[in-house]
Design an enzyme around this catalytic site. Structure first.
Site, short mmCIF file in Angstrom:
data_model
loop_
_atom_site.label_atom_id
_atom_site.label_comp_id
_atom_site.label_asym_id
_atom_site.label_seq_id
_atom_site.Cartn_x
_atom_site.Cartn_y
_atom_site.Cartn_z
CD GLU A 1 -4.92 -2.34 -12.31
OE1 GLU A 1 -3.80 -2.82 -12.59
OE2 GLU A 1 -5.51 -1.56 -13.07
CB CYS B 1 1.38 -5.77 -7.25
SG CYS B 1 1.02 -4.03 -7.54
#
Length: 466
Positions: A208, A242
Protein backbone atom coordinates in the site's frame (compact mmCIF):
# COMPACT_ATOMS: atom_id res chain seq x y z
CA UNK A 1 14.76 -11.82 18.77
CA UNK A 2 12.38 -11.24 15.84
CA UNK A 3 12.91 -14.79 14.63
CA UNK A 4 12.10 -16.13 18.10
CA UNK A 5 8.82 -14.15 18.18
CA UNK A 6 7.96 -15.37 14.70
CA UNK A 7 8.66 -19.00 15.65
CA UNK A 8 6.44 -18.70 18.73
CA UNK A 9 3.54 -17.33 16.67
CA UNK A 10 4.06 -19.91 13.92
CA UNK A 11 3.97 -22.76 16.43
CA UNK A 12 0.76 -21.37 17.87
CA UNK A 13 -0.84 -21.15 14.44
CA UNK A 14 0.19 -24.71 13.57
CA UNK A 15 -1.75 -25.96 16.58
CA UNK A 16 -4.95 -24.38 15.27
CA UNK A 17 -4.71 -23.90 11.52
CA UNK A 18 -8.39 -23.13 11.03
CA UNK A 19 -10.01 -21.21 13.92
CA UNK A 20 -13.76 -21.64 14.03
CA UNK A 21 -16.21 -18.84 13.31
CA UNK A 22 -16.97 -18.31 17.02
CA UNK A 23 -13.26 -18.07 17.88
CA UNK A 24 -12.69 -15.36 15.29
CA UNK A 25 -15.82 -13.53 16.38
CA UNK A 26 -14.64 -13.51 19.98
CA UNK A 27 -11.26 -12.05 19.02
CA UNK A 28 -12.85 -9.28 16.95
CA UNK A 29 -15.24 -8.35 19.76
CA UNK A 30 -12.42 -8.30 22.33
CA UNK A 31 -10.34 -6.09 20.05
CA UNK A 32 -13.24 -3.68 19.54
CA UNK A 33 -13.87 -3.38 23.27
CA UNK A 34 -10.20 -2.77 23.98
CA UNK A 35 -9.95 -0.04 21.31
CA UNK A 36 -12.98 1.73 22.77
CA UNK A 37 -11.75 1.32 26.35
CA UNK A 38 -8.32 2.73 25.45
CA UNK A 39 -9.35 5.43 23.00
CA UNK A 40 -8.61 8.30 25.43
CA UNK A 41 -5.02 7.04 25.74
CA UNK A 42 -4.78 6.76 21.95
CA UNK A 43 -5.83 10.42 21.55
CA UNK A 44 -3.21 11.57 24.03
CA UNK A 45 -0.52 9.39 22.49
CA UNK A 46 -1.20 10.59 18.93
CA UNK A 47 -1.03 14.21 20.10
CA UNK A 48 2.33 13.56 21.78
CA UNK A 49 3.74 11.90 18.68
CA UNK A 50 2.63 14.61 16.24
CA UNK A 51 2.99 17.65 18.50
CA UNK A 52 -0.57 18.78 17.82
CA UNK A 53 -3.41 16.58 16.67
CA UNK A 54 -6.93 16.99 17.94
CA UNK A 55 -8.94 14.26 19.60
CA UNK A 56 -11.64 14.69 16.96
CA UNK A 57 -9.18 14.30 14.09
CA UNK A 58 -7.88 11.05 15.57
CA UNK A 59 -11.45 9.86 16.16
CA UNK A 60 -12.49 10.53 12.57
CA UNK A 61 -9.45 9.29 10.66
CA UNK A 62 -8.26 6.44 12.88
CA UNK A 63 -10.63 5.15 15.56
CA UNK A 64 -13.90 5.33 13.63
CA UNK A 65 -12.60 3.39 10.59
CA UNK A 66 -11.29 0.64 12.90
CA UNK A 67 -14.61 0.25 14.69
CA UNK A 68 -16.55 0.32 11.43
CA UNK A 69 -14.23 -2.31 9.97
CA UNK A 70 -14.72 -4.61 12.95
CA UNK A 71 -18.50 -4.19 12.86
CA UNK A 72 -18.58 -4.91 9.13
CA UNK A 73 -16.37 -7.97 9.50
CA UNK A 74 -18.49 -9.34 12.34
CA UNK A 75 -21.64 -8.88 10.27
CA UNK A 76 -20.29 -10.69 7.20
CA UNK A 77 -17.73 -13.14 8.58
CA UNK A 78 -19.98 -16.21 8.59
CA UNK A 79 -20.80 -15.66 4.92
CA UNK A 80 -17.15 -15.10 4.02
CA UNK A 81 -16.08 -18.33 5.71
CA UNK A 82 -18.59 -20.52 3.86
CA UNK A 83 -17.13 -22.64 1.05
CA UNK A 84 -17.77 -20.95 -2.28
CA UNK A 85 -19.48 -23.22 -4.81
CA UNK A 86 -18.06 -23.36 -8.33
CA UNK A 87 -19.35 -24.82 -11.59
CA UNK A 88 -18.63 -28.48 -12.37
CA UNK A 89 -18.51 -29.52 -16.03
CA UNK A 90 -20.81 -32.38 -17.02
CA UNK A 91 -17.69 -34.32 -18.02
CA UNK A 92 -16.73 -34.67 -14.34
CA UNK A 93 -20.12 -35.53 -12.86
CA UNK A 94 -21.08 -36.77 -10.41
CA UNK A 95 -18.87 -34.40 -8.46
CA UNK A 96 -18.81 -30.94 -6.95
CA UNK A 97 -16.30 -28.05 -6.90
CA UNK A 98 -15.80 -25.41 -4.25
CA UNK A 99 -13.29 -22.94 -2.87
CA UNK A 100 -12.28 -23.35 0.76
CA UNK A 101 -10.79 -20.21 2.32
CA UNK A 102 -8.01 -21.23 4.66
CA UNK A 103 -5.87 -18.98 6.91
CA UNK A 104 -2.37 -18.47 5.51
CA UNK A 105 -0.42 -18.47 8.78
CA UNK A 106 1.58 -15.68 10.41
CA UNK A 107 0.98 -12.35 8.68
CA UNK A 108 3.58 -9.56 8.80
CA UNK A 109 2.34 -5.95 8.90
CA UNK A 110 4.68 -2.95 8.52
CA UNK A 111 3.04 0.26 9.72
CA UNK A 112 3.86 3.87 8.67
CA UNK A 113 3.90 6.87 11.00
CA UNK A 114 1.10 8.96 9.49
CA UNK A 115 -1.87 6.78 10.57
CA UNK A 116 -0.33 4.48 13.19
CA UNK A 117 -3.64 3.33 14.68
CA UNK A 118 -5.71 2.65 11.57
CA UNK A 119 -2.83 1.27 9.50
CA UNK A 120 -1.87 -1.21 12.21
CA UNK A 121 -5.31 -2.29 13.40
CA UNK A 122 -7.02 -2.12 9.98
CA UNK A 123 -4.90 -4.86 8.39
CA UNK A 124 -4.97 -6.78 11.69
CA UNK A 125 -8.78 -6.86 11.62
CA UNK A 126 -8.71 -8.39 8.12
CA UNK A 127 -6.01 -10.90 9.11
CA UNK A 128 -7.86 -11.99 12.27
CA UNK A 129 -11.10 -12.35 10.31
CA UNK A 130 -9.28 -14.72 7.99
CA UNK A 131 -8.03 -16.76 10.99
CA UNK A 132 -4.36 -15.77 11.01
CA UNK A 133 -1.77 -14.86 13.61
CA UNK A 134 0.05 -11.53 13.17
CA UNK A 135 3.36 -9.80 13.81
CA UNK A 136 3.23 -6.00 13.53
CA UNK A 137 6.21 -3.67 13.07
CA UNK A 138 5.26 -0.19 14.30
CA UNK A 139 7.01 3.01 13.17
CA UNK A 140 9.87 4.33 15.28
CA UNK A 141 8.40 7.84 14.86
CA UNK A 142 5.25 7.11 16.92
CA UNK A 143 6.56 5.68 20.22
CA UNK A 144 3.66 6.90 22.35
CA UNK A 145 0.99 5.46 20.08
CA UNK A 146 2.97 2.23 19.79
CA UNK A 147 2.87 1.83 23.57
CA UNK A 148 -0.94 2.05 23.66
CA UNK A 149 -1.34 -0.28 20.66
CA UNK A 150 0.94 -2.79 22.39
CA UNK A 151 -1.17 -2.56 25.54
CA UNK A 152 -4.35 -3.18 23.50
CA UNK A 153 -2.81 -6.23 21.84
CA UNK A 154 -1.17 -7.66 24.97
CA UNK A 155 -4.41 -7.52 26.94
CA UNK A 156 -6.59 -9.09 24.24
CA UNK A 157 -4.55 -11.02 21.66
CA UNK A 158 -1.22 -11.68 23.37
CA UNK A 159 -0.68 -15.23 22.15
CA UNK A 160 -1.85 -14.52 18.60
CA UNK A 161 -0.41 -11.09 17.80
CA UNK A 162 2.97 -9.52 18.59
CA UNK A 163 3.99 -5.85 18.39
CA UNK A 164 7.62 -5.02 17.63
CA UNK A 165 9.42 -1.69 17.43
CA UNK A 166 12.75 -0.46 16.15
CA UNK A 167 14.46 1.55 13.45
CA UNK A 168 15.59 0.66 9.94
CA UNK A 169 17.68 -2.36 10.98
CA UNK A 170 14.64 -3.93 12.66
CA UNK A 171 12.47 -3.16 9.62
CA UNK A 172 14.98 -4.89 7.33
CA UNK A 173 15.15 -7.96 9.54
CA UNK A 174 11.36 -7.99 9.85
CA UNK A 175 10.81 -8.01 6.08
CA UNK A 176 13.19 -10.96 5.74
CA UNK A 177 11.14 -13.25 7.99
CA UNK A 178 9.30 -16.11 6.21
CA UNK A 179 5.79 -14.77 6.71
CA UNK A 180 2.79 -16.40 5.07
CA UNK A 181 1.94 -12.92 3.75
CA UNK A 182 3.48 -9.47 4.23
CA UNK A 183 1.62 -6.16 4.07
CA UNK A 184 3.63 -2.95 3.85
CA UNK A 185 2.27 0.59 3.91
CA UNK A 186 4.65 3.42 3.08
CA UNK A 187 6.78 4.90 0.32
CA UNK A 188 7.24 3.36 -3.11
CA UNK A 189 11.02 3.27 -2.78
CA UNK A 190 10.97 1.37 0.52
CA UNK A 191 8.20 -0.84 -0.87
CA UNK A 192 10.61 -2.07 -3.55
CA UNK A 193 13.12 -3.08 -0.87
CA UNK A 194 10.43 -4.85 1.16
CA UNK A 195 9.29 -6.79 -1.89
CA UNK A 196 12.87 -7.77 -2.74
CA UNK A 197 13.44 -9.06 0.80
CA UNK A 198 10.15 -10.98 0.81
CA UNK A 199 10.95 -12.60 -2.53
CA UNK A 200 13.81 -14.56 -0.95
CA UNK A 201 11.19 -16.52 1.01
CA UNK A 202 8.61 -16.44 -1.81
CA UNK A 203 6.44 -14.48 0.61
CA UNK A 204 3.42 -12.91 -1.14
CA UNK A 205 3.15 -9.17 -0.51
CA UNK A 206 0.52 -6.49 -0.45
CA UNK A 207 2.04 -3.05 -0.97
CA UNK A 208 0.00 0.00 0.00
CA UNK A 209 2.08 2.86 -1.34
CA UNK A 210 1.19 6.40 -2.34
CA UNK A 211 2.13 8.66 -5.20
CA UNK A 212 0.75 11.91 -6.49
CA UNK A 213 -3.05 11.82 -6.39
CA UNK A 214 -4.57 14.53 -8.61
CA UNK A 215 -7.80 16.49 -8.31
CA UNK A 216 -9.42 17.37 -11.65
CA UNK A 217 -12.01 20.16 -11.84
CA UNK A 218 -14.07 20.51 -15.02
CA UNK A 219 -15.57 23.62 -16.59
CA UNK A 220 -19.08 23.08 -15.19
CA UNK A 221 -18.04 23.24 -11.51
CA UNK A 222 -18.45 26.34 -9.36
CA UNK A 223 -15.18 26.23 -7.40
CA UNK A 224 -16.54 28.26 -4.51
CA UNK A 225 -19.09 25.50 -3.87
CA UNK A 226 -16.40 22.78 -3.65
CA UNK A 227 -13.56 24.73 -2.01
CA UNK A 228 -14.20 23.27 1.44
CA UNK A 229 -14.09 19.74 0.00
CA UNK A 230 -10.69 20.61 -1.46
CA UNK A 231 -9.44 21.89 1.89
CA UNK A 232 -10.70 18.76 3.64
CA UNK A 233 -9.02 16.47 1.10
CA UNK A 234 -5.76 18.39 1.31
CA UNK A 235 -5.44 19.29 4.99
CA UNK A 236 -6.76 16.25 6.85
CA UNK A 237 -3.81 15.19 9.02
CA UNK A 238 -2.06 18.30 7.62
CA UNK A 239 -1.82 16.61 4.24
CA UNK A 240 0.16 13.68 5.66
CA UNK A 241 -2.17 11.20 3.98
CA UNK A 242 -1.32 8.70 1.24
CA UNK A 243 -4.60 9.39 -0.58
CA UNK A 244 -4.53 13.13 0.11
CA UNK A 245 -4.97 15.51 -2.82
CA UNK A 246 -1.46 16.06 -4.15
CA UNK A 247 -2.05 18.53 -6.99
CA UNK A 248 -4.88 20.32 -8.78
CA UNK A 249 -5.73 20.42 -12.50
CA UNK A 250 -8.32 22.96 -13.66
CA UNK A 251 -9.29 25.18 -16.63
CA UNK A 252 -7.19 28.33 -17.01
CA UNK A 253 -10.18 30.65 -16.69
CA UNK A 254 -10.91 29.29 -13.20
CA UNK A 255 -7.49 29.90 -11.69
CA UNK A 256 -8.16 33.23 -9.94
CA UNK A 257 -11.51 32.06 -8.63
CA UNK A 258 -9.86 28.87 -7.40
CA UNK A 259 -7.17 30.72 -5.46
CA UNK A 260 -9.66 33.11 -3.86
CA UNK A 261 -12.13 30.32 -3.00
CA UNK A 262 -9.48 28.09 -1.42
CA UNK A 263 -8.10 30.97 0.65
CA UNK A 264 -11.61 31.81 1.84
CA UNK A 265 -12.35 28.18 2.69
CA UNK A 266 -9.07 27.92 4.61
CA UNK A 267 -10.08 30.89 6.75
CA UNK A 268 -13.51 29.37 7.37
CA UNK A 269 -11.91 26.11 8.48
CA UNK A 270 -9.37 27.79 10.76
CA UNK A 271 -10.98 31.00 11.98
CA UNK A 272 -10.38 30.96 15.76
CA UNK A 273 -8.43 29.19 18.47
CA UNK A 274 -10.91 26.31 18.64
CA UNK A 275 -10.63 25.43 14.95
CA UNK A 276 -6.89 26.19 14.98
CA UNK A 277 -6.52 23.43 17.58
CA UNK A 278 -8.03 21.00 15.04
CA UNK A 279 -5.01 21.41 12.77
CA UNK A 280 -2.33 18.69 12.90
CA UNK A 281 1.39 19.37 13.15
CA UNK A 282 3.97 18.22 10.66
CA UNK A 283 5.48 15.13 12.29
CA UNK A 284 9.02 16.41 12.87
CA UNK A 285 11.58 19.04 11.87
CA UNK A 286 13.00 16.86 9.10
CA UNK A 287 9.66 16.68 7.30
CA UNK A 288 9.04 20.40 7.92
CA UNK A 289 12.44 21.19 6.36
CA UNK A 290 11.63 18.93 3.39
CA UNK A 291 8.35 20.77 2.74
CA UNK A 292 9.96 24.19 3.16
CA UNK A 293 12.61 23.16 0.63
CA UNK A 294 9.89 22.24 -1.88
CA UNK A 295 8.40 25.74 -1.58
CA UNK A 296 11.75 27.54 -1.76
CA UNK A 297 12.85 25.58 -4.81
CA UNK A 298 9.61 26.33 -6.68
CA UNK A 299 9.88 30.02 -5.77
CA UNK A 300 13.47 30.21 -6.97
CA UNK A 301 12.40 28.69 -10.29
CA UNK A 302 9.75 31.36 -10.86
CA UNK A 303 6.59 29.85 -9.37
CA UNK A 304 4.01 32.03 -7.65
CA UNK A 305 3.77 31.17 -3.94
CA UNK A 306 0.49 31.90 -2.11
CA UNK A 307 0.41 31.15 1.62
CA UNK A 308 -3.07 30.84 3.11
CA UNK A 309 -1.95 32.51 6.30
CA UNK A 310 -4.04 34.27 8.91
CA UNK A 311 -3.28 35.62 12.38
CA UNK A 312 -3.42 32.11 13.86
CA UNK A 313 -0.65 30.77 11.61
CA UNK A 314 1.60 33.82 11.88
CA UNK A 315 2.53 33.33 15.51
CA UNK A 316 5.77 31.98 16.89
CA UNK A 317 3.74 29.28 18.61
CA UNK A 318 2.54 27.87 15.28
CA UNK A 319 6.12 27.65 13.99
CA UNK A 320 7.38 26.04 17.18
CA UNK A 321 4.61 23.42 16.94
CA UNK A 322 5.33 22.74 13.24
CA UNK A 323 1.90 24.02 12.23
CA UNK A 324 2.35 24.79 8.54
CA UNK A 325 -0.43 26.66 6.70
CA UNK A 326 -1.67 25.61 3.28
CA UNK A 327 0.60 26.92 0.54
CA UNK A 328 -0.58 27.14 -3.07
CA UNK A 329 2.06 26.95 -5.81
CA UNK A 330 1.12 28.24 -9.25
CA UNK A 331 3.12 27.92 -12.48
CA UNK A 332 5.89 25.81 -10.99
CA UNK A 333 8.14 24.34 -13.73
CA UNK A 334 7.56 20.63 -14.15
CA UNK A 335 11.10 19.78 -13.05
CA UNK A 336 10.37 21.13 -9.54
CA UNK A 337 10.26 18.66 -6.66
CA UNK A 338 6.56 19.40 -6.07
CA UNK A 339 5.92 17.70 -9.40
CA UNK A 340 8.44 14.89 -8.92
CA UNK A 341 7.91 13.79 -5.30
CA UNK A 342 4.86 12.86 -3.26
CA UNK A 343 4.30 16.02 -1.24
CA UNK A 344 2.79 14.56 1.93
CA UNK A 345 2.05 17.92 3.50
CA UNK A 346 -0.01 21.13 3.17
CA UNK A 347 1.34 22.23 -0.21
CA UNK A 348 -0.94 22.30 -3.27
CA UNK A 349 0.56 22.81 -6.75
CA UNK A 350 -1.94 24.06 -9.33
CA UNK A 351 -1.61 23.36 -13.05
CA UNK A 352 -3.92 24.81 -15.69
CA UNK A 353 -5.20 22.76 -18.62
CA UNK A 354 -7.35 23.53 -21.64
CA UNK A 355 -9.78 20.64 -21.24
CA UNK A 356 -10.40 17.24 -19.65
CA UNK A 357 -8.43 15.39 -22.32
CA UNK A 358 -5.37 17.47 -21.49
CA UNK A 359 -5.85 16.74 -17.77
CA UNK A 360 -6.04 13.01 -18.50
CA UNK A 361 -2.90 13.24 -20.63
CA UNK A 362 -1.09 15.02 -17.77
CA UNK A 363 -2.10 12.26 -15.32
CA UNK A 364 -1.16 9.45 -17.70
CA UNK A 365 2.31 10.87 -18.29
CA UNK A 366 3.06 10.17 -14.62
CA UNK A 367 3.11 7.00 -12.47
CA UNK A 368 -0.31 5.59 -11.58
CA UNK A 369 -1.62 7.40 -8.46
CA UNK A 370 -3.29 5.82 -5.44
CA UNK A 371 -6.38 8.00 -5.95
CA UNK A 372 -7.90 10.33 -8.51
CA UNK A 373 -10.42 12.98 -7.50
CA UNK A 374 -12.86 14.45 -10.00
CA UNK A 375 -15.21 17.36 -9.42
CA UNK A 376 -17.66 17.31 -12.31
CA UNK A 377 -21.37 16.98 -12.96
CA UNK A 378 -20.76 15.64 -16.46
CA UNK A 379 -21.38 11.87 -16.66
CA UNK A 380 -19.22 11.70 -19.78
CA UNK A 381 -16.33 13.15 -17.75
CA UNK A 382 -16.94 10.52 -15.07
CA UNK A 383 -16.73 7.79 -17.69
CA UNK A 384 -13.57 9.16 -19.29
CA UNK A 385 -11.74 9.39 -15.97
CA UNK A 386 -12.80 5.82 -15.09
CA UNK A 387 -11.81 4.32 -18.42
CA UNK A 388 -8.87 6.45 -19.61
CA UNK A 389 -6.78 6.56 -16.42
CA UNK A 390 -5.32 4.04 -13.97
CA UNK A 391 -5.41 4.59 -10.21
CA UNK A 392 -6.03 2.65 -7.03
CA UNK A 393 -9.44 4.28 -6.64
CA UNK A 394 -11.56 7.24 -7.72
CA UNK A 395 -13.66 9.62 -5.65
CA UNK A 396 -16.13 11.77 -7.61
CA UNK A 397 -17.40 15.08 -6.21
CA UNK A 398 -15.82 14.53 -2.81
CA UNK A 399 -12.43 13.81 -1.28
CA UNK A 400 -10.91 10.99 0.80
CA UNK A 401 -14.23 9.30 1.58
CA UNK A 402 -13.85 6.39 -0.82
CA UNK A 403 -11.36 4.81 1.61
CA UNK A 404 -14.01 4.81 4.37
CA UNK A 405 -16.57 2.76 2.44
CA UNK A 406 -17.18 -0.58 4.17
CA UNK A 407 -17.69 -2.63 1.03
CA UNK A 408 -14.95 -1.21 -1.22
CA UNK A 409 -11.44 -2.66 -1.45
CA UNK A 410 -8.49 -0.35 -0.91
CA UNK A 411 -5.23 -0.64 -2.81
CA UNK A 412 -3.02 0.83 -5.49
CA UNK A 413 -1.79 -0.17 -8.91
CA UNK A 414 1.77 -0.25 -10.19
CA UNK A 415 3.90 2.39 -8.41
CA UNK A 416 1.02 3.15 -6.00
CA UNK A 417 0.68 -0.40 -4.74
CA UNK A 418 -0.03 -4.07 -5.27
CA UNK A 419 -3.02 -5.99 -3.97
CA UNK A 420 -5.82 -4.69 -1.78
CA UNK A 421 -7.64 -5.15 1.49
CA UNK A 422 -10.75 -3.83 3.34
CA UNK A 423 -14.14 -5.55 2.92
CA UNK A 424 -14.19 -9.13 1.60
CA UNK A 425 -10.99 -8.39 -0.34
CA UNK A 426 -9.16 -8.13 2.99
CA UNK A 427 -10.46 -11.52 4.07
CA UNK A 428 -9.41 -13.02 0.73
CA UNK A 429 -5.99 -11.33 0.73
CA UNK A 430 -5.08 -13.08 3.98
CA UNK A 431 -6.68 -16.40 3.03
CA UNK A 432 -5.55 -19.16 0.71
CA UNK A 433 -8.30 -19.97 -1.78
CA UNK A 434 -7.97 -23.74 -1.77
CA UNK A 435 -9.59 -25.45 -4.78
CA UNK A 436 -11.48 -28.65 -3.91
CA UNK A 437 -13.00 -31.18 -6.30
CA UNK A 438 -15.05 -33.84 -4.55
CA UNK A 439 -16.46 -37.15 -5.76
CA UNK A 440 -18.13 -40.15 -4.14
CA UNK A 441 -17.82 -43.85 -4.97
CA UNK A 442 -18.21 -43.51 -8.75
CA UNK A 443 -15.74 -41.41 -10.77
CA UNK A 444 -16.15 -40.43 -14.39
CA UNK A 445 -12.37 -40.56 -14.75
CA UNK A 446 -12.72 -44.32 -15.26
CA UNK A 447 -13.56 -43.52 -18.88
CA UNK A 448 -10.02 -42.18 -19.35
CA UNK A 449 -8.33 -45.38 -18.17
CA UNK A 450 -6.43 -47.09 -21.02
CA UNK A 451 -8.72 -50.14 -21.12
CA UNK A 452 -11.81 -47.92 -21.69
CA UNK A 453 -10.48 -45.28 -24.06
CA UNK A 454 -11.89 -46.79 -27.24
CA UNK A 455 -15.47 -46.97 -26.08
CA UNK A 456 -17.69 -44.19 -24.75
CA UNK A 457 -14.75 -41.82 -24.20
CA UNK A 458 -13.92 -41.90 -27.92
CA UNK A 459 -17.46 -40.85 -28.82
CA UNK A 460 -17.39 -38.05 -26.23
CA UNK A 461 -14.09 -36.74 -27.56
CA UNK A 462 -15.36 -36.82 -31.14
CA UNK A 463 -18.47 -34.91 -30.05
CA UNK A 464 -16.51 -32.16 -28.27
CA UNK A 465 -13.55 -31.80 -30.58
CA UNK A 466 -15.24 -32.01 -33.98
Amino acid sequence: MLHTIFQYLNEGFNKNKHPLYKERLTLLRKLKKSIIDNQADLYIAATKDFGQRSETETQIIEILPCIQSIDYSIKHLKKWMKPESRHTSWLYLPGINHIFYQPKGVIGIIVPWNYPIFLSLGPLIAALSAGNYCMIKMSEFTPNTNKVIKHIIDTTLKNKVAIVEGEIDVAIEFSQLPFAHLLYTGSTQVGKSVMAAASKNLTPVTLELGGKSPLVITEDIDIQSVAQKIIFGKLTNAGQTCIGIDYLLLPKNKLNDCIESIQAAFNIFYQDQTTFNEYTSILNQRHLARLTHYIDEAKNKGAKIIRCENVLFNTETSLENRLMPLTLIVDAPLDCLVWQEEIFGPILPIHCVDNLDQAIEFINERPHPLAIYLFSNDKHAHYKIKTQTHSGGICINDSLLHVAQDDLPFGGIGPSGMGSYHAIEGFKTFSHAKSIHKKWRFSSSILAYPQHRHGLLKRILNYILN
